[in-house]
Design an enzyme around this catalytic site. Structure first.
Site, PDB file in Angstrom:
ATOM      1  N   THR A  23       0.849  -1.192   0.000  1.00  0.00           N
ATOM      2  CA  THR A  23       0.000   0.000   0.000  1.00  0.00           C
ATOM      3  C   THR A  23       0.882   1.239   0.000  1.00  0.00           C
ATOM      4  O   THR A  23       2.054   1.179   0.367  1.00  0.00           O
ATOM      5  CB  THR A  23      -0.923   0.045   1.231  1.00  0.00           C
ATOM      6  OG1 THR A  23      -0.132  -0.021   2.419  1.00  0.00           O
ATOM      7  CG2 THR A  23      -1.939  -1.078   1.218  1.00  0.00           C
ATOM      8  N   ASP A  24       0.306   2.359  -0.411  1.00  0.00           N
ATOM      9  CA  ASP A  24       1.001   3.632  -0.440  1.00  0.00           C
ATOM     10  C   ASP A  24       0.831   4.357   0.894  1.00  0.00           C
ATOM     11  O   ASP A  24       0.081   3.917   1.768  1.00  0.00           O
ATOM     12  CB  ASP A  24       0.466   4.514  -1.565  1.00  0.00           C
ATOM     13  CG  ASP A  24       0.809   3.970  -2.948  1.00  0.00           C
ATOM     14  OD1 ASP A  24       1.862   3.317  -3.073  1.00  0.00           O
ATOM     15  OD2 ASP A  24       0.022   4.185  -3.881  1.00  0.00           O
ATOM     16  N   LYS A  25       1.478   5.497   1.011  1.00  0.00           N
ATOM     17  CA  LYS A  25       1.402   6.332   2.206  1.00  0.00           C
ATOM     18  C   LYS A  25      -0.057   6.684   2.511  1.00  0.00           C
ATOM     19  O   LYS A  25      -0.807   7.085   1.632  1.00  0.00           O
ATOM     20  CB  LYS A  25       2.205   7.618   1.988  1.00  0.00           C
ATOM     21  CG  LYS A  25       2.161   8.564   3.153  1.00  0.00           C
ATOM     22  CD  LYS A  25       2.972   9.807   2.863  1.00  0.00           C
ATOM     23  CE  LYS A  25       2.872  10.783   4.019  1.00  0.00           C
ATOM     24  NZ  LYS A  25       3.619  12.004   3.763  1.00  0.00           N
ATOM     25  N   GLY A  26      -0.452   6.474   3.768  1.00  0.00           N
ATOM     26  CA  GLY A  26      -1.779   6.859   4.213  1.00  0.00           C
ATOM     27  C   GLY A  26      -2.902   5.918   3.838  1.00  0.00           C
ATOM     28  O   GLY A  26      -4.054   6.161   4.180  1.00  0.00           O
ATOM     29  N   VAL A  27      -2.598   4.804   3.162  1.00  0.00           N
ATOM     30  CA  VAL A  27      -3.637   3.873   2.701  1.00  0.00           C
ATOM     31  C   VAL A  27      -3.836   2.761   3.722  1.00  0.00           C
ATOM     32  O   VAL A  27      -2.877   2.170   4.202  1.00  0.00           O
ATOM     33  CB  VAL A  27      -3.260   3.268   1.324  1.00  0.00           C
ATOM     34  CG1 VAL A  27      -4.290   2.237   0.885  1.00  0.00           C
ATOM     35  CG2 VAL A  27      -3.118   4.364   0.286  1.00  0.00           C
TER      36      VAL A  27
END
Length: 147
Positions: free
Chosen positions: A97-101
């Site tokens: 997952t990406d940042k903040g996900v």
């Protein structure tokens, strides 16, 4: 966080990483014994987990970014002596997952120290220290087809 003029590291949930822990001033640490993983049974497991990612920079460990889900996972596994190090635990992940996900149902697999004697068994999870940040759903011995 600052402790005695020195900067200490902490996970987003506020859990300190390293340091003296809860020892009172003047208390001496016991000498640490060498941990011998060969004395313990090990198994390859698959761990299905969920987490809220707004405080993290994604799932996968990245250079120069210590605040990832994998970094927190490995910090916990190392602290509890369930693994010796990342290279020797045969770690693999399914997705990222990406940042903040946030994520629900992410799967990672690795070898760890275990008291389960045989067979595929599910171990109910007690959840995380802070359930709002995430926890594990299931823990089971991985079959031979998971790499």
């Amino acid at each position: 966080m600052e402790e005695g003029g020195k900067e200490t590291l902490a996970l987003p949930c506020g859990v300190p990483v390293g340091g003296r822990g809860n020892l009172p001033r003047g208390a001496k640490k016991k000498p640490t014994r060498e941990f011998d993983m060969a004395r313990y049974r090990q198994r390859h497991i698959a761990l299905r987990m969920a987490y809220l990612g707004q405080s993290y920079h994604g799932l996968a460990v990245q250079e120069n970014i210590p605040n990832t889900i994998e970094a927190a996972l490995f910090a916990a596994l190392l602290k509890t002596k369930l693994i010796i190090d990342r290279p020797s635990c045969n770690y693999s992940r399914c997705g990222r997952t990406d940042k903040g996900v946030s994520a629900f149902g992410q799967v990672v697999a690795f070898h760890l120290r275990s008291q389960l004697k045989h067979g595929v068994e599910f171990v109910p999870s007690p959840g995380a220290a802070n359930p709002a940040e995430g926890g594990t759903d299931d823990l089971a011995q991985a079959s031979g087809s998971i790499s």
